[in-house]
Design a protein around this motif. Sequence first.
Motif, PDB file in Angstrom:
ATOM      1  N   ILE A 100       0.841  -1.203   0.000  1.00 52.12           N
ATOM      2  CA  ILE A 100       0.000   0.000   0.000  1.00 52.12           C
ATOM      3  C   ILE A 100       0.879   1.258   0.000  1.00 52.12           C
ATOM      4  CG2 ILE A 100      -0.245   0.144   2.523  1.00 52.12           C
ATOM      5  CD1 ILE A 100      -3.027   1.009   0.014  1.00 52.12           C
ATOM      6  N   ASP A 101       2.110   1.138   0.535  1.00 55.36           N
ATOM      7  CA  ASP A 101       3.025   2.289   0.534  1.00 55.36           C
ATOM      8  C   ASP A 101       3.315   2.760  -0.895  1.00 55.36           C
ATOM      9  OD1 ASP A 101       3.038   2.096   3.244  1.00 55.36           O
ATOM     10  OD2 ASP A 101       5.039   1.203   3.406  1.00 55.36           O
ATOM     11  N   SER A 106       2.411   6.366  -5.620  1.00 51.35           N
ATOM     12  CA  SER A 106       2.084   6.559  -7.036  1.00 51.35           C
ATOM     13  C   SER A 106       0.953   7.570  -7.224  1.00 51.35           C
ATOM     14  CB  SER A 106       1.700   5.224  -7.675  1.00 51.35           C
ATOM     15  OG  SER A 106       0.435   4.830  -7.190  1.00 51.35           O
ATOM     16  N   LYS A 107       0.293   7.927  -6.148  1.00 52.37           N
ATOM     17  CA  LYS A 107      -0.823   8.866  -6.265  1.00 52.37           C
ATOM     18  C   LYS A 107      -0.376  10.329  -6.348  1.00 52.37           C
ATOM     19  CE  LYS A 107      -4.370   6.066  -4.054  1.00 52.37           C
ATOM     20  NZ  LYS A 107      -5.385   6.087  -5.107  1.00 52.37           N
ATOM     21  N   PHE A 108       0.923  10.554  -6.053  1.00 49.15           N
ATOM     22  CA  PHE A 108       1.418  11.936  -6.047  1.00 49.15           C
ATOM     23  C   PHE A 108       2.523  12.136  -7.084  1.00 49.15           C
ATOM     24  CE2 PHE A 108      -0.192  10.895  -1.846  1.00 49.15           C
ATOM     25  CZ  PHE A 108      -1.069  11.951  -1.609  1.00 49.15           C
ATOM     26  N   ASP A 109       2.608  13.349  -7.632  1.00 53.96           N
ATOM     27  CA  ASP A 109       3.693  13.642  -8.585  1.00 53.96           C
ATOM     28  C   ASP A 109       4.950  14.066  -7.817  1.00 53.96           C
ATOM     29  OD1 ASP A 109       3.409  16.280  -7.793  1.00 53.96           O
ATOM     30  OD2 ASP A 109       2.252  16.862  -9.565  1.00 53.96           O
ATOM     31  N   SER A 113       1.932  16.730  -5.336  1.00 53.85           N
ATOM     32  CA  SER A 113       0.523  17.047  -5.590  1.00 53.85           C
ATOM     33  C   SER A 113      -0.194  15.797  -6.094  1.00 53.85           C
ATOM     34  CB  SER A 113       0.404  18.142  -6.661  1.00 53.85           C
ATOM     35  OG  SER A 113       1.021  19.317  -6.196  1.00 53.85           O
ATOM     36  N   TRP A 114      -1.511  15.769  -5.913  1.00 56.29           N
ATOM     37  CA  TRP A 114      -2.287  14.595  -6.310  1.00 56.29           C
ATOM     38  C   TRP A 114      -2.181  14.353  -7.812  1.00 56.29           C
ATOM     39  CZ3 TRP A 114      -4.428  11.354  -2.846  1.00 56.29           C
ATOM     40  CH2 TRP A 114      -4.708  11.832  -1.563  1.00 56.29           C
ATOM     41  N   ARG A 115      -1.789  13.155  -8.167  1.00 56.04           N
ATOM     42  CA  ARG A 115      -1.813  12.749  -9.568  1.00 56.04           C
ATOM     43  C   ARG A 115      -3.118  11.974  -9.790  1.00 56.04           C
ATOM     44  NH1 ARG A 115       3.034   9.147 -10.708  1.00 56.04           N
ATOM     45  NH2 ARG A 115       4.233  11.071 -10.704  1.00 56.04           N
ATOM     46  N   GLN A 116      -3.449  11.158  -8.790  1.00 57.94           N
ATOM     47  CA  GLN A 116      -4.705  10.399  -8.797  1.00 57.94           C
ATOM     48  C   GLN A 116      -5.480  10.804  -7.551  1.00 57.94           C
ATOM     49  OE1 GLN A 116      -2.660   6.412  -9.099  1.00 57.94           O
ATOM     50  NE2 GLN A 116      -4.825   5.884  -9.268  1.00 57.94           N
ATOM     51  N   PRO A 117      -6.263  11.867  -7.642  1.00 61.75           N
ATOM     52  CA  PRO A 117      -6.974  12.324  -6.434  1.00 61.75           C
ATOM     53  C   PRO A 117      -8.021  11.314  -5.973  1.00 61.75           C
ATOM     54  CG  PRO A 117      -7.462  13.728  -8.339  1.00 61.75           C
ATOM     55  CD  PRO A 117      -6.575  12.640  -8.828  1.00 61.75           C
TER      56      PRO A 117
ATOM     57  N   CYS B   4       0.511  18.147  -0.799  1.00 58.86           N
ATOM     58  CA  CYS B   4      -0.620  17.225  -0.584  1.00 58.86           C
ATOM     59  C   CYS B   4      -0.159  15.883  -0.038  1.00 58.86           C
ATOM     60  CB  CYS B   4      -1.374  17.002  -1.895  1.00 58.86           C
ATOM     61  SG  CYS B   4      -2.086  18.501  -2.559  1.00 58.86           S
ATOM     62  N   SER B   5       0.964  15.412  -0.544  1.00 58.43           N
ATOM     63  CA  SER B   5       1.466  14.118  -0.104  1.00 58.43           C
ATOM     64  C   SER B   5       1.765  14.135   1.393  1.00 58.43           C
ATOM     65  CB  SER B   5       2.732  13.785  -0.912  1.00 58.43           C
ATOM     66  OG  SER B   5       3.397  12.711  -0.338  1.00 58.43           O
ATOM     67  N   GLN B   6       2.377  15.228   1.846  1.00 58.53           N
ATOM     68  CA  GLN B   6       2.688  15.354   3.284  1.00 58.53           C
ATOM     69  C   GLN B   6       1.420  15.478   4.119  1.00 58.53           C
ATOM     70  OE1 GLN B   6       5.131  18.823   2.631  1.00 58.53           O
ATOM     71  NE2 GLN B   6       7.029  17.706   3.112  1.00 58.53           N
TER      72      GLN B   6
END
Lengths: 196, 78
Positions: A100-101, A106-109, A113-117, B4-6
Amino acid sequence: MGATNFSNPDFLERVKKGDRAALPLLVEAVLPQLLRAGRGMGFSQEESEDLAHSVFAAFLEKPEQFQGRSHIRTYLFGIFYNLVAERYREKSKALEHDPIDEVMESKFDAHGSWRQPPADIEGQLHAKEIGQIIQECLKGLSQPQRVAFYLREHEEWETPEICKKLGITVTNLGVLLFRARNRLRECVEKKGLKKG
Amino acid sequence: MLNCSQVARSIASDEYRTGGLLYRMSIRLHLAMCRQCSRYFRQIRALGSVLREVGDEFPISQALAARDRLLARLSRKP
């Protein structure tokens, strides 16, 4: 049935003296709650019954230790959580790797920032069948994740309390909760998108 | 400024609950400005409240059988 007042001094006196006739009443009242908690933390029905047996066996060994200062349910749950913590320590010496890590990474660039919100699953979370979906999704969590998540969200224990009981650091608890919640969220999102 | 990730990590790991006042404020500020993170935050919180509400259905028959097994086990002297 059900009319026994567990705060009644006479009843407590009988329990403290180890009166075995008082035992079925006590078991009937507290066992379902113990089993529910065991199952909620990811133990099988058999393991949960084992744990419950150990709770009552420990209690009957030294019934005089129950001073009647707390509710008998609280007292038995105290024994229960000690046993859970023991089993927990045997099972999880270290934090294992969890895919899951990578899913979360992979969800963030590169800028974070969210790549897959997150998908809009709010409607789902309030749907009637959500309880069933969650029960299903909980099966995908590891046992340490379930124990941590249960104590935090169901029992609403604070961080220091959980860390002390399970003998883990704040950081490790954070990792367990992070993984538990994201596994659940992902699972609910997937099941919902499939349906929709 | 937190990204956002943080913020997501902080929410899911409970860091934001145990962090200091300034830290918590910077998370709240980010959530107020970021729709995606605030949606994530609501969902993570909702998972907990669902867990508290649903519990585990426990059929009476199963509870009685478990009770009988337990009492039988307890009455067997080691």
